[in-house]
Enzyme design. Structure first.
Site, PDB file in Angstrom:
ATOM      1  N   ASP A 148      51.547  10.387 -29.300  1.00 49.06           N
ATOM      2  CA  ASP A 148      50.795   9.865 -30.351  1.00 49.06           C
ATOM      3  C   ASP A 148      51.697   9.597 -31.668  1.00 49.06           C
ATOM      4  OD1 ASP A 148      48.869   9.831 -32.406  1.00 49.06           O
ATOM      5  OD2 ASP A 148      47.948  11.593 -32.187  1.00 49.06           O
TER       6      ASP A 148
ATOM      7  N   CYS B  52      44.563   4.531 -32.569  1.00 56.57           N
ATOM      8  CA  CYS B  52      46.066   4.258 -31.916  1.00 56.57           C
ATOM      9  C   CYS B  52      46.324   4.188 -30.599  1.00 56.57           C
ATOM     10  CB  CYS B  52      47.027   5.469 -32.472  1.00 56.57           C
ATOM     11  SG  CYS B  52      47.118   5.623 -34.258  1.00 56.57           S
ATOM     12  N   ARG B  53      46.077   4.942 -29.832  1.00 54.53           N
ATOM     13  CA  ARG B  53      46.546   4.859 -28.406  1.00 54.53           C
ATOM     14  C   ARG B  53      45.607   4.075 -27.484  1.00 54.53           C
ATOM     15  NH1 ARG B  53      48.539  10.724 -27.236  1.00 54.53           N
ATOM     16  NH2 ARG B  53      46.983  10.991 -28.937  1.00 54.53           N
ATOM     17  N   SER B  54      44.330   4.538 -27.654  1.00 56.07           N
ATOM     18  CA  SER B  54      43.345   3.832 -26.618  1.00 56.07           C
ATOM     19  C   SER B  54      43.071   2.591 -27.268  1.00 56.07           C
ATOM     20  CB  SER B  54      42.089   4.644 -26.519  1.00 56.07           C
ATOM     21  OG  SER B  54      41.472   5.101 -27.851  1.00 56.07           O
TER      22      SER B  54
ATOM     23  N   ASN C 156      40.802   7.469 -31.217  1.00 54.04           N
ATOM     24  CA  ASN C 156      40.513   6.002 -30.886  1.00 54.04           C
ATOM     25  C   ASN C 156      40.735   5.112 -32.066  1.00 54.04           C
ATOM     26  OD1 ASN C 156      37.476   4.220 -30.289  1.00 54.04           O
ATOM     27  ND2 ASN C 156      39.453   4.052 -29.204  1.00 54.04           N
TER      28      ASN C 156
ATOM     29  N   CYS D 256      41.671   8.396 -26.120  1.00 51.62           N
ATOM     30  CA  CYS D 256      42.772   9.123 -26.783  1.00 51.62           C
ATOM     31  C   CYS D 256      41.931  10.105 -27.845  1.00 51.62           C
ATOM     32  CB  CYS D 256      43.889   8.326 -27.448  1.00 51.62           C
ATOM     33  SG  CYS D 256      43.186   7.486 -28.900  1.00 51.62           S
TER      34      CYS D 256
END
Length: 164
Positions: A131, A17-19, A15, A12
């Protein structure tokens, strides 16, 4: 059957939140399906602005509520050797995928496979995991659900591809 581990890197922006969520969810799925030893899983960002930091506290809170501990993860930037170390680089949105494609082209690395996570969750009708960083906590909960759907589809795909 090859004894080499299948490398999956989730990517993401920063690195945090999402990944990291994808890494935690995918690792939990691998444990649930007793496939942990067949995979090497990590996450990274296209930006190094959060390098060394733990995932966002809200990301950790939502994951923890779902039984996943992200506290040991630390943010890092995608490196050139990731394209050799991981067979699958899984972007959280089309922007990240474009960055990875540019880096991939510069390295001329034929071993990596670049995808958006939500290619594996076509029922969601989007390629972009939103995001949640600048929004409220419920955005992180929504992202967790979206990532979970993508990771489940990815695992089905990889089981078919690698006959697991």
């Amino acid at each position: 059957m090859s004894s080499e581990r299948i490398g999956v890197l989730f990517v993401c922006t920063g690195n945090i939140c999402r990944s990291p969520t994808a890494q935690g969810v995918f690792e939990a799925l691998l444990r649930e399906h007793q496939l942990w030893q067949r995979f090497r899983v990590d996450s990274a960002g296209v930006s190094g602005s959060h390098a060394g930091q733990a995932p966002d506290p809200r990301t950790q809170q939502v994951a923890k509520a779902r039984g996943i501990d992200l506290s040991k993860q630390r943010a890092r930037k995608v490196k050139a050797d990731d394209f050799q170390q991981f067979q699958y680089l899984i972007a959280m949105d089309e922007g990240h995928l474009q960055v990875l494609r540019r880096q991939h082209a510069e390295l001329e690395s034929p071993t990596s496979r670049l995808h958006c996570l939500l290619e594996f969750a076509p029922q969601l009708q989007s390629l972009d995991v939103p995001d949640p960083y600048y929004g409220p906590l419920n955005g992180f909960q929504r992202v967790f659900d979206i990532v979970d759907a993508g990771c489940r589809g990815l695992l089905i795909h990889l089981r078919q591809q690698h006959l697991l």
